[in-house]
Design an enzyme around this catalytic site. Structure first.
Site, PDB file in Angstrom:
ATOM      1  N   GLN A   1     105.897  87.476  53.202  1.00 16.66           N
ATOM      2  CA  GLN A   1     104.966  86.933  54.199  1.00 16.66           C
ATOM      3  C   GLN A   1     103.745  87.856  54.318  1.00 16.66           C
ATOM      4  O   GLN A   1     103.885  89.065  54.499  1.00 16.66           O
ATOM      5  CB  GLN A   1     105.676  86.770  55.552  1.00 16.66           C
ATOM      6  CG  GLN A   1     104.852  86.076  56.619  1.00 16.66           C
ATOM      7  CD  GLN A   1     104.530  84.609  56.304  1.00 16.66           C
ATOM      8  OE1 GLN A   1     105.279  83.934  55.621  1.00 16.66           O
ATOM      9  NE2 GLN A   1     103.399  84.142  56.773  1.00 16.66           N
TER      10      GLN A   1
ATOM     11  N   ASP B   1     105.510  81.376  46.029  1.00 16.77           N
ATOM     12  CA  ASP B   1     104.174  81.332  46.635  1.00 16.77           C
ATOM     13  C   ASP B   1     103.090  81.069  45.588  1.00 16.77           C
ATOM     14  O   ASP B   1     101.951  80.760  45.932  1.00 16.77           O
ATOM     15  CB  ASP B   1     103.863  82.681  47.304  1.00 16.77           C
ATOM     16  CG  ASP B   1     103.862  82.591  48.820  1.00 16.77           C
ATOM     17  OD1 ASP B   1     103.557  81.503  49.344  1.00 16.77           O
ATOM     18  OD2 ASP B   1     104.164  83.608  49.465  1.00 16.77           O
TER      19      ASP B   1
ATOM     20  N   LYS C   1     110.160  78.490  58.297  1.00 19.28           N
ATOM     21  CA  LYS C   1     110.549  78.374  56.885  1.00 19.28           C
ATOM     22  C   LYS C   1     112.068  78.428  56.752  1.00 19.28           C
ATOM     23  O   LYS C   1     112.679  77.619  56.055  1.00 19.28           O
ATOM     24  CB  LYS C   1     109.891  79.498  56.064  1.00 19.28           C
ATOM     25  CG  LYS C   1     108.397  79.298  55.864  1.00 19.28           C
ATOM     26  CD  LYS C   1     107.686  80.528  55.313  1.00 19.28           C
ATOM     27  CE  LYS C   1     106.181  80.275  55.271  1.00 19.28           C
ATOM     28  NZ  LYS C   1     105.373  81.421  54.850  1.00 19.28           N
TER      29      LYS C   1
HETATM   30  N1  GUN Z   1     100.453  84.024  55.246  1.00 17.42           N
HETATM   31  C1  GUN Z   1      99.619  82.980  55.502  1.00 17.42           C
HETATM   32  N2  GUN Z   1      99.756  82.013  54.578  1.00 17.42           N
HETATM   33  C2  GUN Z   1     100.697  82.436  53.717  1.00 17.42           C
HETATM   34  C3  GUN Z   1     101.285  81.865  52.555  1.00 17.42           C
HETATM   35  O1  GUN Z   1     100.973  80.765  52.106  1.00 17.42           O
HETATM   36  N3  GUN Z   1     102.239  82.615  51.949  1.00 17.42           N
HETATM   37  C4  GUN Z   1     102.601  83.843  52.403  1.00 17.42           C
HETATM   38  N4  GUN Z   1     103.512  84.505  51.741  1.00 17.42           N
HETATM   39  N5  GUN Z   1     102.074  84.406  53.478  1.00 17.42           N
HETATM   40  C5  GUN Z   1     101.131  83.685  54.127  1.00 17.42           C
END
Ligand code: GUN
Length: 312
Positions: free
Chosen positions: A98, A121, A54
């Site tokens: 995350q 998100d 990311k």
């Molecule tokens: N962990 C697995 N998928 C995601 C996601 O789409 N967003 C976040 N913040 N954590 C994750």
């Protein structure tokens, strides 16, 4: 029978990232740099890989990013302070926590502490509500990626039967809502659904988001249906590998070298029945980061537009 169309997530993600980069460059020219903060708690290996990716993509697109890496032992209260600080920062447009977080912290409380305007998100209840009532919202990245794949591949959604298998807050539920907003007739299935194959066989668009390797078999698929595979399952068992990939020379070579491979929630044998499908890897997964970048840009633009109105 016609050969199924492969829906190339990597190509579509590149297209979206190029569009975002272009818009970010225009903002950069005006001295505006969108900013994303990513909070990664502890040392979950998979999360570290995702987060690094990311941050790297932010750099490629001209988006400022900051990685915050508290130790596993951080408390909910300490996390709340961290989030409060990020909510108040002018240079941060998006905040991503995350997941999964360690069991001792209150994940729900933390997700609700993120300002809805910075919730890239799309997990905050305000954004969940906006999405469900058809208002502009920051929408969860993976389901948003599914819609982009369908639209950019010219696959009609309106009036189609869409069946979503899986009801998670991150994928299943928001995917169902977005398909509904795009005028599909939507059915959501889960572990308690009676006669699942009967339901999935009605699907023109079948979204599999259950986290079980090869769960959707050819008998569960209507000929010509579009298959969207959200699953990312790593398999290491040789017999399981044989069951799904026997005769696939490229996979066999990789499996022999690495001792594992990644498979989705859809048995690859079902692809031959379909009209189009997303491969794993290289399908939906490729879109998630692209949509995060798009959400960060959207949040940056919305916040500045709001600030301009407030200052006018
Ligand atoms: N962990 C697995 N998928 C995601 C996601 O789409 N967003 C976040 N913040 N954590 C994750």
């Amino acid at each position: 029978m016609q050969v199924a169309q492969v829906l190339d997530g990597i190509a579509i993600a590149s297209e979206i990232k190029a569009e975002v980069a272009l818009e970010v460059a225009r903002l950069n020219e005006r001295g505006v740099v969108p900013g994303l903060a990513v909070i990664l708690v502890g040392d979950v290996a998979a999360s570290q890989i995702y987060v690094r990716s990311k941050v790297k993509t932010c750099g490629e697109l001209g988006i400022f990013s900051e990685m915050i890496t508290p130790a596993e032992a951080i408390t909910t209260e300490e996390m709340l302070k961290l989030i409060e600080n990020l909510n108040a920062r002018e240079d941060i447009d998006g905040i991503l926590i995350q997941l999964p977080l360690p069991a001792h912290v209150d994940t729900k409380r933390l997700l609700e502490a993120v300002s809805p305007e910075k919730d890239v998100d799309g997990f905050h209840p305000v954004n969940v509500g906006r999405l469900q009532s058809g208002q502009p919202a920051l929408a969860p990245c993976t389901p948003a990626g599914i819609i982009e794949i369908l639209k950019r591949s010219g696959i009609a959604i309106a009036g189609k039967n869409a069946v979503v298998v899986g009801r998670s807050d991150i994928v299943g539920k928001p995917a169902a809502m977005m398909l509904l907003n795009a005028s599909a007739t939507v059915t959501v299935c889960h572990s308690r659904t009676v006669d699942l194959p009967k339901v999935t066989r009605e699907a023109d668009i079948l979204v599999a988001a259950i986290g079980r390797p090869g769960f959707i078999t050819p008998e569960m698929v209507k000929p010509g249906a579009t298959l969207i595979d959200v699953g990312i399952n790593r398999i290491t068992d040789a017999a399981e590998f044989e069951r799904f990939f026997s005769g696939d020379a490229k996979r066999e070579e990789l499996f022999a070298k690495r001792g594992s491979t990644v498979i989705g929630d859809i048995d690859p044998a079902a692809f031959a029945v379909s009209g189009a499908y997303t491969p794993v890897p290289g399908g939906v997964g490729a879109l998630t980061i692209a949509m995060l970048m798009k959400n960060t840009l959207t949040a940056a633009k919305a916040r500045r537009a709001a600030a301009a109105v407030a200052g006018a």
